[in-house]
Design an enzyme around this catalytic site. Structure first.
Site, PDB file in Angstrom:
ATOM      1  N   HIS A   1      -4.074  -3.034  -1.311  1.00  0.00           N
ATOM      2  CA  HIS A   1      -3.314  -1.711  -1.332  1.00  0.00           C
ATOM      3  C   HIS A   1      -2.795  -1.569  -2.940  1.00  0.00           C
ATOM      4  O   HIS A   1      -2.640  -0.571  -3.311  1.00  0.00           O
ATOM      5  CB  HIS A   1      -2.012  -2.011  -0.605  1.00  0.00           C
ATOM      6  CG  HIS A   1      -2.287  -2.054   0.827  1.00  0.00           C
ATOM      7  ND1 HIS A   1      -2.950  -1.205   1.560  1.00  0.00           N
ATOM      8  CD2 HIS A   1      -1.884  -2.874   1.947  1.00  0.00           C
ATOM      9  CE1 HIS A   1      -2.898  -0.926   2.638  1.00  0.00           C
ATOM     10  NE2 HIS A   1      -2.413  -2.472   3.093  1.00  0.00           N
TER      11      HIS A   1
ATOM     12  N   HIS B   1      -4.988  -9.035   1.169  1.00  0.00           N
ATOM     13  CA  HIS B   1      -4.857  -7.702   1.810  1.00  0.00           C
ATOM     14  C   HIS B   1      -3.783  -6.829   1.026  1.00  0.00           C
ATOM     15  O   HIS B   1      -4.223  -5.559   0.669  1.00  0.00           O
ATOM     16  CB  HIS B   1      -4.295  -7.967   3.293  1.00  0.00           C
ATOM     17  CG  HIS B   1      -3.937  -6.607   3.941  1.00  0.00           C
ATOM     18  ND1 HIS B   1      -4.684  -6.383   5.204  1.00  0.00           N
ATOM     19  CD2 HIS B   1      -3.019  -6.037   4.013  1.00  0.00           C
ATOM     20  CE1 HIS B   1      -4.209  -5.093   5.551  1.00  0.00           C
ATOM     21  NE2 HIS B   1      -3.048  -4.821   4.966  1.00  0.00           N
ATOM     22  N   GLU B   2      -2.883  -7.435   0.731  1.00  0.00           N
ATOM     23  CA  GLU B   2      -1.726  -6.620  -0.113  1.00  0.00           C
ATOM     24  C   GLU B   2      -2.015  -6.314  -1.475  1.00  0.00           C
ATOM     25  O   GLU B   2      -1.868  -5.093  -2.035  1.00  0.00           O
ATOM     26  CB  GLU B   2      -0.268  -7.325  -0.129  1.00  0.00           C
ATOM     27  CG  GLU B   2       0.458  -7.669   1.116  1.00  0.00           C
ATOM     28  CD  GLU B   2       0.249  -6.526   2.189  1.00  0.00           C
ATOM     29  OE1 GLU B   2       0.347  -5.312   1.648  1.00  0.00           O
ATOM     30  OE2 GLU B   2       0.592  -6.302   3.503  1.00  0.00           O
TER      31      GLU B   2
ATOM     32  N   HIS C   1      -5.424  -0.228  -5.099  1.00  0.00           N
ATOM     33  CA  HIS C   1      -5.968   1.197  -4.691  1.00  0.00           C
ATOM     34  C   HIS C   1      -4.734   2.011  -5.375  1.00  0.00           C
ATOM     35  O   HIS C   1      -5.033   3.187  -5.995  1.00  0.00           O
ATOM     36  CB  HIS C   1      -5.635   1.307  -3.018  1.00  0.00           C
ATOM     37  CG  HIS C   1      -6.120   2.643  -2.492  1.00  0.00           C
ATOM     38  ND1 HIS C   1      -6.361   2.897  -1.389  1.00  0.00           N
ATOM     39  CD2 HIS C   1      -6.806   3.668  -3.109  1.00  0.00           C
ATOM     40  CE1 HIS C   1      -7.054   4.010  -1.154  1.00  0.00           C
ATOM     41  NE2 HIS C   1      -7.324   4.651  -2.395  1.00  0.00           N
TER      42      HIS C   1
HETATM   43 ZN   LIG Z   1      -2.082  -3.113   4.985  1.00  0.00          ZN
END
Ligand SMILES: [Zn+2]
Length: 625
Positions: free
Chosen positions: A415, A411-412, A418
């Site tokens: 980010h 998940h991290e 991105h």
């Molecule tokens: Zn998040």
């Protein structure tokens, strides 16, 4: 332009990625390769201090452009370049201070550095506050001429035209001054709510089934409702909501104040509704919001199928109750992953995104972008911070080796990738991606990880655990957050119509809505009366129309991941382009070009279809057992 992107709040509300501080260890004994290296930002605190002194002296120089933005294209370009450069340097200073503080929250020097940066940021905002009103006064026609005259303005075209777009809702200088002066009052409802709920509230203490007393405050409640022993979670939930209900009049008053605040600003700015006013900032059509609510209501039969499956898996023979919804779905499967195993799984799972994506992931692992383990005084939870634009993103984890920790890592990293692609592709002014798309890349990676793990795991018990974990995510993110979004919309509609917003009215509205979502009348889940007070413990209702973005991010990510994993090369390229686009367009356009149209039902429909496929497989496994 906020220095820390709002990714942490999401983990907190969804409650999936938040790790607790267990097994705290001495930071000095953790090997370097498992800690982040902040020296790439500044080699030392002294170097940070020297740069802060330099930038602090430059901040007031932005004022030299005040009253001159309309002079020429060159002057406007210089002003915007100066503002952007200062913002970038402030962000780098802030990121260093905040991450140093998070390493060990007991240390006072980094906390002080963080406060210094908050003050410097506030000063910069005040000094630069003339820019937007002045650009509006210069007017669209002159701005377009400037854009044609000086190519340096090209990277600011989106920003300049966006200011013009909102011109009809920008008031005279005197009126804007009054609205700005009212700002400190505007936070009152939320501030009073926060103090009451977090500090002053008399949370009850109950006795558990083994006779042990336990306090049911917010953290206690969040833990107790997951207890395997039914009697314990029933007692905890009932005590918690009954206690909140005793303050229903107060919570109703703070909620009413918050809605009245939103109405005041939306009317002052000549919007038809508070929803319209909020969504106009990121230029999101109101229909995206209402379509989500309609679609989720249409999909309630799939949600009820999940709830019936939960009842079957938990072995509940009488009615399933609301207090059963957080208990473990399957007896825990004890899978443990070392950081190296987690890295290997994540790299394999992200393979569909191609060699360049994987090479950046390897850099993140090999070049100390991550701070892996819990240690004494370290901030809890997990986040990615892409605010050091010229360096690289950083990630804070509290890794403990469970599957959820591997999922949090993926998940991290979403980010981080991105931020990495946007920061290395876009100029600073366009790099920061909008909140509406902030959770897409992270959720996308979670979807890829679970798809990959399912190809690796053959035994039924582990498959059931992974599939169950996926369904819990949909329940928490799509159904629960959309129910909140619908509740919020109805409350604001009551305000617009001048109907009283009281604790009693809110409790009735919330109970009726919860019964509908959970199929109370069909006995899918029995929603006991004290659930009426659950709304009063959700702090997000004081952030107007925010929570729906959890649901839309999830469905957007599901739709995009489905297209990429089906092997469509063009879909992969479109997705990587999206990761590189930062905030260069409006969020709806960014996603449309990535391959998902949020103004249609497609993303939700794809998510619900996948949810049903997952339930098909789980039911097949269960019938074999
Ligand atoms: Zn998040």
């Amino acid at each position: 332009m906020s220095p820390v992107r709002p990714v942490l709040a999401v983990a907190a509300v969804i409650g999936m990625s938040v790790l607790t501080m267990g097994q705290a260890r001495d930071r000095a004994k953790i090997e370097d390769q498992y800690t982040w290296s902040l020296a790439e930002i500044y080699p030392s605190v002294e170097a940070w201090r020297a740069q802060k002194t330099t930038i602090a002296a430059e901040v007031p120089t932005i004022r030299r452009f005040a009253g001159r933005l309309g002079d020429s294209a060159q002057t406007l370009a210089e002003a915007l370049e100066t503002g952007s450069r200062l913002d970038k340097e402030l962000s780098r200073l802030y990121v260093y201070a905040s991450m140093l503080a998070d390493q060990d929250t007991r240390q006072s020097e980094p906390q002080g550095m963080q406060q210094e940066m908050q003050q410097l940021y506030a000063e910069f905002s005040a000094q630069a506050s003339f820019i937007e009103p002045e650009i509006l006064r210069v007017g669209s026609a002159a701005i377009e001429q400037f854009l044609a005259a000086d190519p340096r303005l090209g990277i600011y075209a989106f920003y300049l035209r966006d200011i013009a777009r909102r011109a009809a809702h920008t008031l005279s200088d005197a009126e804007e001054k009054i609205l700005a002066d009212a700002q400190p009052l505007a936070g009152s409802a939320s501030n009073i709510y926060g103090i009451l709920a977090n500090a002053d509230f008399p949370y009850p203490t109950i006795a558990l089934s083994d006779g042990r007393p336990v306090k049911v405050d917010q953290a206690g409640y969040a833990e107790l409702r997951t207890r395997p022993k039914r009697e314990d979670r029933q007692r905890a939930m009932s005590a918690f909501f009954t206690a909140l209900g005793a303050f229903s009049r107060t919570f109703g008053t703070t909620m009413n104040s918050s809605v009245q605040r939103a109405l005041f600003y939306s009317k002052s700015r000549k919007y038809g509704s508070t929803l319209e006013a909020t969504l106009d900032g990121p230029n999101i059509p109101v229909s995206v919001y209402t379509r989500l609510i309609d679609g989720v209501n249409r999909s309630l039969p799939s949600f009820h199928r999940y709830l019936r499956l939960r009842k079957r898996m938990m072995g509940v023979t009488d009615d399933l109750h609301y207090y059963d919804l957080y208990a473990p779905l399957v007896a825990s499967v004890d899978l443990q992953y070392t950081p190296e195993e987690a890295q290997r799984h994540v790299l394999a799972a992200m393979a569909p995104l191609g060699p360049d994506y994987l090479s950046v992931l390897r850099r993140a692992f090999g070049e100390r972008w991550l701070d892996w383990f819990p240690s004494e005084g370290k901030r809890s939870g997990a986040y990615s911070n892409g605010g050091a634009y010229d360096v690289h993103p950083y990630m804070l984890l509290n890794y403990q080796g469970q599957y959820t920790d591997v999922s949090t890592l993926a998940h991290e990293l979403g980010h981080t990738m991105h931020s990495h692609y946007s920061n290395t592709t876009q100029p600073y002014a366009l790099a920061n991606y909008p909140t509406f798309v902030a959770e897409v890349a992270s959720t996308f990676n979670e979807a890829l990880l679970i798809d990959y793990m399912l190809t690796q795991v053959k035994d039924d018990a582990t498959r059931l655990a992974l599939l169950g974990n996926y369904l819990e995510g949909i329940k928490a993110t799509v159904f629960r957050q959309t129910q909140f979004a619908e509740f919020e919309l109805r409350v604001h509609e009551m305000g617009l119509k001048g109907e009283p917003i009281t604790g009693d009215a809110l409790a009735k509205l919330y109970l009726d809505m919860t019964k509908r979502y959970y199929g109370h009348d069909q006995r899918v889940v029995i929603v006991d009366d004290d659930i009426a007070h659950e709304w009063s413990y959700i702090p997000h209702f004081y952030r107007d129309f925010y929570v729906f973005q959890y649901a839309t991010s999830f469905t957007a990510a599901e739709a995009l991941a489905t297209k990429v994993t089906e092997g469509d090369a063009a879909a992969k390229q479109r997705y990587l382009t999206f990761l590189s686009a930062g905030g260069s367009k409006y969020p709806i356009d960014l996603l449309k070009e990535a391959g998902v149209d949020m103004t249609t039902d497609e993303p939700l429909d794809l998510t619900i279809r996948k949810m049903n496929r997952v339930m098909d497989e789980m039911e097949a496994i269960l019938s074999r057992q």
